[in-house]
Write a protein that holds these residues in place. Sequence first.
Motif, PDB file in Angstrom:
ATOM      1  N   LEU A 125       0.820  -1.204   0.000  1.00 53.25           N
ATOM      2  CA  LEU A 125       0.000   0.000   0.000  1.00 53.25           C
ATOM      3  C   LEU A 125       0.858   1.260   0.000  1.00 53.25           C
ATOM      4  O   LEU A 125       0.554   2.236  -0.699  1.00 53.25           O
ATOM      5  N   ARG A 126       1.953   1.228   0.756  1.00 55.64           N
ATOM      6  CA  ARG A 126       2.836   2.396   0.778  1.00 55.64           C
ATOM      7  C   ARG A 126       3.538   2.559  -0.567  1.00 55.64           C
ATOM      8  O   ARG A 126       3.722   3.677  -1.048  1.00 55.64           O
ATOM      9  N   ALA A 127       3.913   1.440  -1.170  1.00 57.42           N
ATOM     10  CA  ALA A 127       4.550   1.499  -2.495  1.00 57.42           C
ATOM     11  C   ALA A 127       3.603   2.058  -3.541  1.00 57.42           C
ATOM     12  O   ALA A 127       4.025   2.687  -4.526  1.00 57.42           O
ATOM     13  N   GLU A 128       2.299   1.826  -3.341  1.00 58.61           N
ATOM     14  CA  GLU A 128       1.284   2.336  -4.269  1.00 58.61           C
ATOM     15  C   GLU A 128       0.980   3.813  -4.042  1.00 58.61           C
ATOM     16  O   GLU A 128       0.169   4.398  -4.770  1.00 58.61           O
ATOM     17  N   GLY A 129       1.604   4.392  -3.022  1.00 62.48           N
ATOM     18  CA  GLY A 129       1.443   5.821  -2.796  1.00 62.48           C
ATOM     19  C   GLY A 129       0.547   6.210  -1.643  1.00 62.48           C
ATOM     20  O   GLY A 129       0.313   7.403  -1.421  1.00 62.48           O
ATOM     21  N   HIS A 130       0.038   5.239  -0.896  1.00 64.19           N
ATOM     22  CA  HIS A 130      -0.775   5.563   0.280  1.00 64.19           C
ATOM     23  C   HIS A 130       0.156   5.992   1.416  1.00 64.19           C
ATOM     24  O   HIS A 130       0.981   5.200   1.881  1.00 64.19           O
ATOM     25  N   ARG A 131       0.011   7.226   1.854  1.00 64.49           N
ATOM     26  CA  ARG A 131       0.959   7.801   2.818  1.00 64.49           C
ATOM     27  C   ARG A 131       0.518   7.620   4.268  1.00 64.49           C
ATOM     28  O   ARG A 131       1.294   7.834   5.174  1.00 64.49           O
ATOM     29  N   PHE A 132      -0.723   7.256   4.501  1.00 68.31           N
ATOM     30  CA  PHE A 132      -1.245   7.058   5.854  1.00 68.31           C
ATOM     31  C   PHE A 132      -0.921   8.274   6.734  1.00 68.31           C
ATOM     32  O   PHE A 132      -0.335   8.150   7.808  1.00 68.31           O
ATOM     33  N   GLU A 133      -1.338   9.455   6.256  1.00 63.88           N
ATOM     34  CA  GLU A 133      -1.083  10.668   7.037  1.00 63.88           C
ATOM     35  C   GLU A 133      -1.836  10.623   8.364  1.00 63.88           C
ATOM     36  O   GLU A 133      -2.998  10.228   8.414  1.00 63.88           O
ATOM     37  N   HIS A 134      -1.147  11.053   9.407  1.00 66.25           N
ATOM     38  CA  HIS A 134      -1.737  11.087  10.749  1.00 66.25           C
ATOM     39  C   HIS A 134      -2.929  12.040  10.762  1.00 66.25           C
ATOM     40  O   HIS A 134      -2.841  13.171  10.237  1.00 66.25           O
ATOM     41  N   LEU A 135      -4.028  11.624  11.336  1.00 61.59           N
ATOM     42  CA  LEU A 135      -5.256  12.413  11.297  1.00 61.59           C
ATOM     43  C   LEU A 135      -5.124  13.762  11.993  1.00 61.59           C
ATOM     44  O   LEU A 135      -5.853  14.709  11.677  1.00 61.59           O
ATOM     45  N   ASP A 136      -4.222  13.879  12.966  1.00 67.31           N
ATOM     46  CA  ASP A 136      -4.063  15.138  13.688  1.00 67.31           C
ATOM     47  C   ASP A 136      -2.905  15.978  13.168  1.00 67.31           C
ATOM     48  O   ASP A 136      -3.012  17.196  13.061  1.00 67.31           O
ATOM     49  N   THR A 137      -1.794  15.332  12.846  1.00 68.23           N
ATOM     50  CA  THR A 137      -0.604  16.087  12.463  1.00 68.23           C
ATOM     51  C   THR A 137      -0.417  16.203  10.952  1.00 68.23           C
ATOM     52  O   THR A 137       0.315  17.083  10.489  1.00 68.23           O
ATOM     53  N   GLY A 138      -1.040  15.302  10.185  1.00 70.56           N
ATOM     54  CA  GLY A 138      -0.843  15.300   8.751  1.00 70.56           C
ATOM     55  C   GLY A 138       0.453  14.674   8.291  1.00 70.56           C
ATOM     56  O   GLY A 138       0.734  14.608   7.091  1.00 70.56           O
ATOM     57  N   GLN A 139       1.269  14.191   9.228  1.00 72.62           N
ATOM     58  CA  GLN A 139       2.556  13.600   8.870  1.00 72.62           C
ATOM     59  C   GLN A 139       2.352  12.198   8.293  1.00 72.62           C
ATOM     60  O   GLN A 139       1.461  11.457   8.729  1.00 72.62           O
ATOM     61  N   PRO A 140       3.189  11.793   7.319  1.00 76.81           N
ATOM     62  CA  PRO A 140       3.054  10.444   6.759  1.00 76.81           C
ATOM     63  C   PRO A 140       3.563   9.384   7.720  1.00 76.81           C
ATOM     64  O   PRO A 140       4.391   9.667   8.602  1.00 76.81           O
ATOM     65  N   LEU A 141       3.075   8.173   7.549  1.00 70.63           N
ATOM     66  CA  LEU A 141       3.474   7.067   8.419  1.00 70.63           C
ATOM     67  C   LEU A 141       4.981   6.867   8.416  1.00 70.63           C
ATOM     68  O   LEU A 141       5.563   6.476   9.440  1.00 70.63           O
ATOM     69  N   ASP A 142       5.640   7.143   7.293  1.00 67.26           N
ATOM     70  CA  ASP A 142       7.093   6.963   7.209  1.00 67.26           C
ATOM     71  C   ASP A 142       7.840   7.823   8.216  1.00 67.26           C
ATOM     72  O   ASP A 142       8.993   7.535   8.546  1.00 67.26           O
ATOM     73  N   SER A 143       7.205   8.882   8.701  1.00 63.27           N
ATOM     74  CA  SER A 143       7.885   9.786   9.637  1.00 63.27           C
ATOM     75  C   SER A 143       7.758   9.337  11.086  1.00 63.27           C
ATOM     76  O   SER A 143       8.332   9.962  11.984  1.00 63.27           O
ATOM     77  N   TRP A 144       7.018   8.272  11.348  1.00 65.30           N
ATOM     78  CA  TRP A 144       6.725   7.847  12.717  1.00 65.30           C
ATOM     79  C   TRP A 144       8.000   7.453  13.467  1.00 65.30           C
ATOM     80  O   TRP A 144       8.149   7.728  14.658  1.00 65.30           O
ATOM     81  N   GLY A 145       8.891   6.779  12.762  1.00 65.32           N
ATOM     82  CA  GLY A 145      10.105   6.308  13.424  1.00 65.32           C
ATOM     83  C   GLY A 145       9.902   5.012  14.175  1.00 65.32           C
ATOM     84  O   GLY A 145      10.812   4.545  14.862  1.00 65.32           O
ATOM     85  N   LEU A 146       8.711   4.430  14.068  1.00 67.56           N
ATOM     86  CA  LEU A 146       8.416   3.154  14.719  1.00 67.56           C
ATOM     87  C   LEU A 146       7.891   2.195  13.657  1.00 67.56           C
ATOM     88  O   LEU A 146       7.276   2.612  12.668  1.00 67.56           O
ATOM     89  N   GLU A 147       8.096   0.915  13.868  1.00 69.93           N
ATOM     90  CA  GLU A 147       7.635  -0.093  12.931  1.00 69.93           C
ATOM     91  C   GLU A 147       6.302  -0.654  13.400  1.00 69.93           C
ATOM     92  O   GLU A 147       6.212  -1.215  14.495  1.00 69.93           O
ATOM     93  N   PRO A 148       5.246  -0.505  12.614  1.00 67.88           N
ATOM     94  CA  PRO A 148       3.932  -0.985  13.061  1.00 67.88           C
ATOM     95  C   PRO A 148       3.929  -2.494  13.333  1.00 67.88           C
ATOM     96  O   PRO A 148       4.492  -3.277  12.562  1.00 67.88           O
ATOM     97  N   ILE A 149       3.308  -2.874  14.429  1.00 72.34           N
ATOM     98  CA  ILE A 149       3.091  -4.290  14.709  1.00 72.34           C
ATOM     99  C   ILE A 149       1.668  -4.697  14.347  1.00 72.34           C
ATOM    100  O   ILE A 149       1.349  -5.887  14.315  1.00 72.34           O
ATOM    101  N   ALA A 150       0.817  -3.709  14.071  1.00 70.66           N
ATOM    102  CA  ALA A 150      -0.562  -3.992  13.686  1.00 70.66           C
ATOM    103  C   ALA A 150      -1.131  -2.771  12.985  1.00 70.66           C
ATOM    104  O   ALA A 150      -0.731  -1.637  13.268  1.00 70.66           O
TER     105      ALA A 150
END
Length: 596
Positions: A125-150
């Motif tokens: 999904l990320r390769a397809e361009g889905h950025r998963f922007e944070h609903l409050d900050t607008g930052q993309p998931l790639d900026s989280w600095g953590l690896e999702p476990i779920a």
Amino acid sequence: MARGPIRVANFSGYLGDRFTAVDEAMAGDPVDVLVGDYLAEITLAALAARYQHDPTKGYVGYFLDQIRPHLAALAERGIKVVTNAGGFHPAGLATALRDLASHEGVQLRIAHIEGDNVAPDLPRLRAEGHRFEHLDTGQPLDSWGLEPIAANAYLGGWGIAAALAEGADIVVCGRATDASLAAGAAAWWHGWDRGDWTAMAGAVTAGHIIECGSQAVGGNFSGFTRIPDMTTPGFPIAEIAADGTSVITKHARDGGAVTVDTVTAQLVYEIQGPTYLNPDVTVHFDTLRLTALGRDRVGVGGATGSPPPPTTKVAAFAQLGFAIVDTVFVTAPDVDDKIELLCAQVGKDLPDGVDQLEFTRLGTAATDPESQWDATVAVRVAATARQREPLVRLGLARRLAGLYLQSIPGFFHDADAAPATKPKPRIDYWPALLPQEAVAHRAVLDDGRVVRIDPPADTAVSEQPRHPEPAAAPPATGTRSAALGSVAYARSGDKGGNCNVGVWVPDERSWPWLRQALSTEELRRLLPEVKDLDIVRHELPALRAVHFVLRGLLGTSASANTRVDQAGKAVGEYLRAKHLPIPEELLTSWEHDAAH
């Protein structure tokens, strides 16, 4: 010909709700469907950590024990069950239920809903361009600095409706929206089409009201002193008609009560504003009307619906680190000085890697205490680190216990409460959006057939309405300083890192004063903790309610912050305890009603 109302009874509002609720529902008034909600965001965080440790689990085993004694009765009486107890492994729970039914010799058809678990698809999904922007900050998931476990997408109710239409007796979901459990059942019962926005909006509203168990029957209600038999409040029932209007009631034999105010409390709970987004429909709460129809019967009408958003919410979780917490007690006098020394002693020579040591004072000692406990305040000590090892080396319980003879007088632990010695994982939360067309929503039947649920054909982006602040504070003449709770009720809860607070008055005469008095500026004055936060304010005149979203009060999430009231459940009552000038006539009217 239109079918009569479907009677949907709730038996769970969260993981850990009253174990006997299924027993009570089965012994109560006749119903068509039982729904059980287990998956609060903070619960999902805990289940995510458990699922990571053991992928064969990840569902709510508690539910199996609740339902086990009633399998034969469910089959005999034709009662359907819909639950999101599947958590991260709905297929696993469905299999466990089939094994259980087979062992009991009961014929039940069990289906499960899939597609919410998008964690395996994140790289694609990320390769397809889905950025998963944070609903409050607008930052993309790639900026989280953590690896999702779920990562779980919120599903609507049409998969549930499809499974029931195919003959399922029990439908196991993962992260379906809480309200969708009831709404999906209503859509099946009444045979609604995907474009029946108003009917579906009414069902989602009813589902939202009953999703939190006893809360609609007087539980967690500011006016609990006016509710009879609150020792064991019952669980609610929604009677949902073909047009989406509903009646909220309860089992007649059970305690508690259903009133306009207990229903209002649930309507303003854990929402973002008057526009309530669901994957199946957008519901507009500002047109709702509640009507008292008799004892324990409240009519819910006027809900309007419009096409759902093109996206659905995704809840991602990642391990942020570890935390350990302990609580000690300090005795007056000189409490401030004593806590200051205690902080200095505990905080001396911290091991490398401990990134936070937080002291929270709970309570205030009485000036002239009548008992030792009136002279006592609790001090909560919380330490966090990215890794477990620094907290093990910190030895918080050891460090606190080592101060008995070298710290302050009147300092002690509760000797019968085991101190915390093992750090617990901290799970962070990332709310984002994903186009509904990217979610593979499907119902899996007991014979292996799969019913695919198409994304909605019609969608629309809906914004929260903007409401102007009151032009001026109400006049101070003819007022008396009193607690807000003297004339108003409130309910608060968590929405990720935000806390929502709904405040309403039961008396129409008090509404003009409330909406004028409870401005954002006044809220900042009443609650110093929120004075620097971004606050969103809405009005719901039909409910006589002012609603606030306190953005960031809970840090990044209820599961990761170190507040004592981690999920903001007590903020509403804290606000009700605050004093402000209230018109004497409103206070007198409230006091008269309370006396009678």
